[in-house]
Design a protein around this motif. Structure first.
Motif, short mmCIF file in Angstrom:
data_model
loop_
_atom_site.label_atom_id
_atom_site.label_comp_id
_atom_site.label_asym_id
_atom_site.label_seq_id
_atom_site.Cartn_x
_atom_site.Cartn_y
_atom_site.Cartn_z
N SER A 42 44.14 50.97 46.40
CA SER A 42 45.03 50.02 45.75
C SER A 42 46.48 50.50 45.75
N ILE A 43 46.66 51.80 45.51
CA ILE A 43 48.01 52.36 45.44
C ILE A 43 48.60 52.54 46.84
N GLY A 44 47.75 52.81 47.81
CA GLY A 44 48.21 52.83 49.20
C GLY A 44 48.69 54.17 49.70
N SER A 45 49.98 54.44 49.56
CA SER A 45 50.57 55.60 50.23
C SER A 45 50.44 56.92 49.46
N ILE A 46 49.69 56.95 48.39
CA ILE A 46 49.51 58.19 47.61
C ILE A 46 48.47 59.08 48.29
N SER A 47 48.74 60.38 48.31
CA SER A 47 47.77 61.32 48.89
C SER A 47 46.66 61.59 47.87
N GLN A 48 45.54 62.07 48.38
CA GLN A 48 44.41 62.39 47.51
C GLN A 48 44.81 63.46 46.50
N LYS A 49 45.54 64.47 46.97
CA LYS A 49 45.98 65.57 46.11
C LYS A 49 46.89 65.06 44.99
N MET A 50 47.83 64.18 45.33
CA MET A 50 48.78 63.66 44.33
C MET A 50 48.06 62.77 43.31
N LEU A 51 47.13 61.93 43.78
CA LEU A 51 46.38 61.07 42.87
C LEU A 51 45.56 61.92 41.89
N THR A 52 44.91 62.95 42.41
CA THR A 52 44.13 63.86 41.56
C THR A 52 45.03 64.50 40.50
N GLN A 53 46.19 64.99 40.93
CA GLN A 53 47.13 65.65 40.02
C GLN A 53 47.62 64.69 38.95
N GLN A 54 47.99 63.47 39.34
CA GLN A 54 48.50 62.49 38.39
C GLN A 54 47.42 62.09 37.38
N LEU A 55 46.20 61.87 37.87
CA LEU A 55 45.10 61.51 36.97
C LEU A 55 44.79 62.63 35.98
N ARG A 56 44.84 63.87 36.44
CA ARG A 56 44.60 65.02 35.54
C ARG A 56 45.65 65.09 34.45
N GLU A 57 46.93 64.90 34.84
CA GLU A 57 48.01 64.94 33.85
C GLU A 57 47.85 63.81 32.84
N MET A 58 47.50 62.62 33.33
CA MET A 58 47.34 61.48 32.44
C MET A 58 46.14 61.66 31.51
N GLU A 59 45.12 62.34 32.00
CA GLU A 59 43.96 62.65 31.17
C GLU A 59 44.35 63.66 30.08
N GLU A 60 45.10 64.68 30.45
CA GLU A 60 45.58 65.68 29.49
C GLU A 60 46.47 65.04 28.42
N ASP A 61 47.26 64.03 28.82
CA ASP A 61 48.17 63.36 27.90
C ASP A 61 47.46 62.31 27.05
N GLY A 62 46.16 62.11 27.31
CA GLY A 62 45.39 61.16 26.51
C GLY A 62 45.57 59.71 26.90
N LEU A 63 46.04 59.45 28.13
CA LEU A 63 46.24 58.08 28.58
C LEU A 63 45.07 57.55 29.40
N VAL A 64 44.36 58.48 30.06
CA VAL A 64 43.26 58.10 30.95
C VAL A 64 41.99 58.84 30.53
N ASP A 65 40.88 58.13 30.63
CA ASP A 65 39.57 58.72 30.36
C ASP A 65 38.84 58.86 31.69
N ARG A 66 38.23 60.01 31.90
CA ARG A 66 37.49 60.29 33.14
C ARG A 66 36.02 60.46 32.79
N LYS A 67 35.17 59.66 33.43
CA LYS A 67 33.74 59.73 33.16
C LYS A 67 33.01 60.10 34.44
N VAL A 68 32.24 61.20 34.37
CA VAL A 68 31.48 61.68 35.53
C VAL A 68 30.01 61.36 35.31
N TYR A 69 29.41 60.73 36.30
CA TYR A 69 27.99 60.39 36.24
C TYR A 69 27.18 61.43 37.00
N ALA A 70 26.07 61.83 36.44
CA ALA A 70 25.22 62.86 37.06
C ALA A 70 24.40 62.24 38.19
#
Length: 108
Positions: A42-70
């Motif tokens: 959806s975002i398009g030109s973002i690299s995998q590394k940058m998306l991962t970094q941004q999501l981690r920061e947003m998770e640390e800041d309490g803006l995004v929730d990450r749910k991992v399924y086993a």
């Protein structure tokens, strides 16, 4: 450990979402929960590394929730927290302003 935040509320907001990618991630997650691949496409030109970094920061800041399924392979979904979703009026304003600006420029 508490995060050291600027005294100015505008600066605080920009610190959390001022990055171009974070605003686009918020835009996509306001519509609902998404998987990593869906966000990247959806975002398009973002690299995998940058998306991962941004999501981690947003998770640390309490803006995004990450749910991992086993599962194999593991399935990971991202959604907005209550704080993340509370940014919707700001994004709506950005959208409205951008729409208005585009119309103005395209007329002249």
């Amino acid at each position: 450990m508490k995060k050291e935040l600027p005294a100015c509320p505008v600066e605080t907001t920009l610190l959390l979402i001022g990055d171009k990618w974070k605003v686009l991630i918020l835009r996509d997650l306001i519509e609902g929960t998404k998987r990593f691949g869906e966000l990247r496409k959806s975002i398009g030109s973002i690299s995998q590394k940058m998306l991962t970094q941004q999501l981690r920061e947003m998770e640390e800041d309490g803006l995004v929730d990450r749910k991992v399924y086993a599962e194999v392979p593991p399935r990971v979904e991202y959604s907005l927290t209550e704080d993340g979703f509370s940014l919707k009026p700001i994004l709506d304003s950005l959208w409205a302003w951008g729409e208005q600006y585009k119309c103005k420029i395209n007329q002249g």
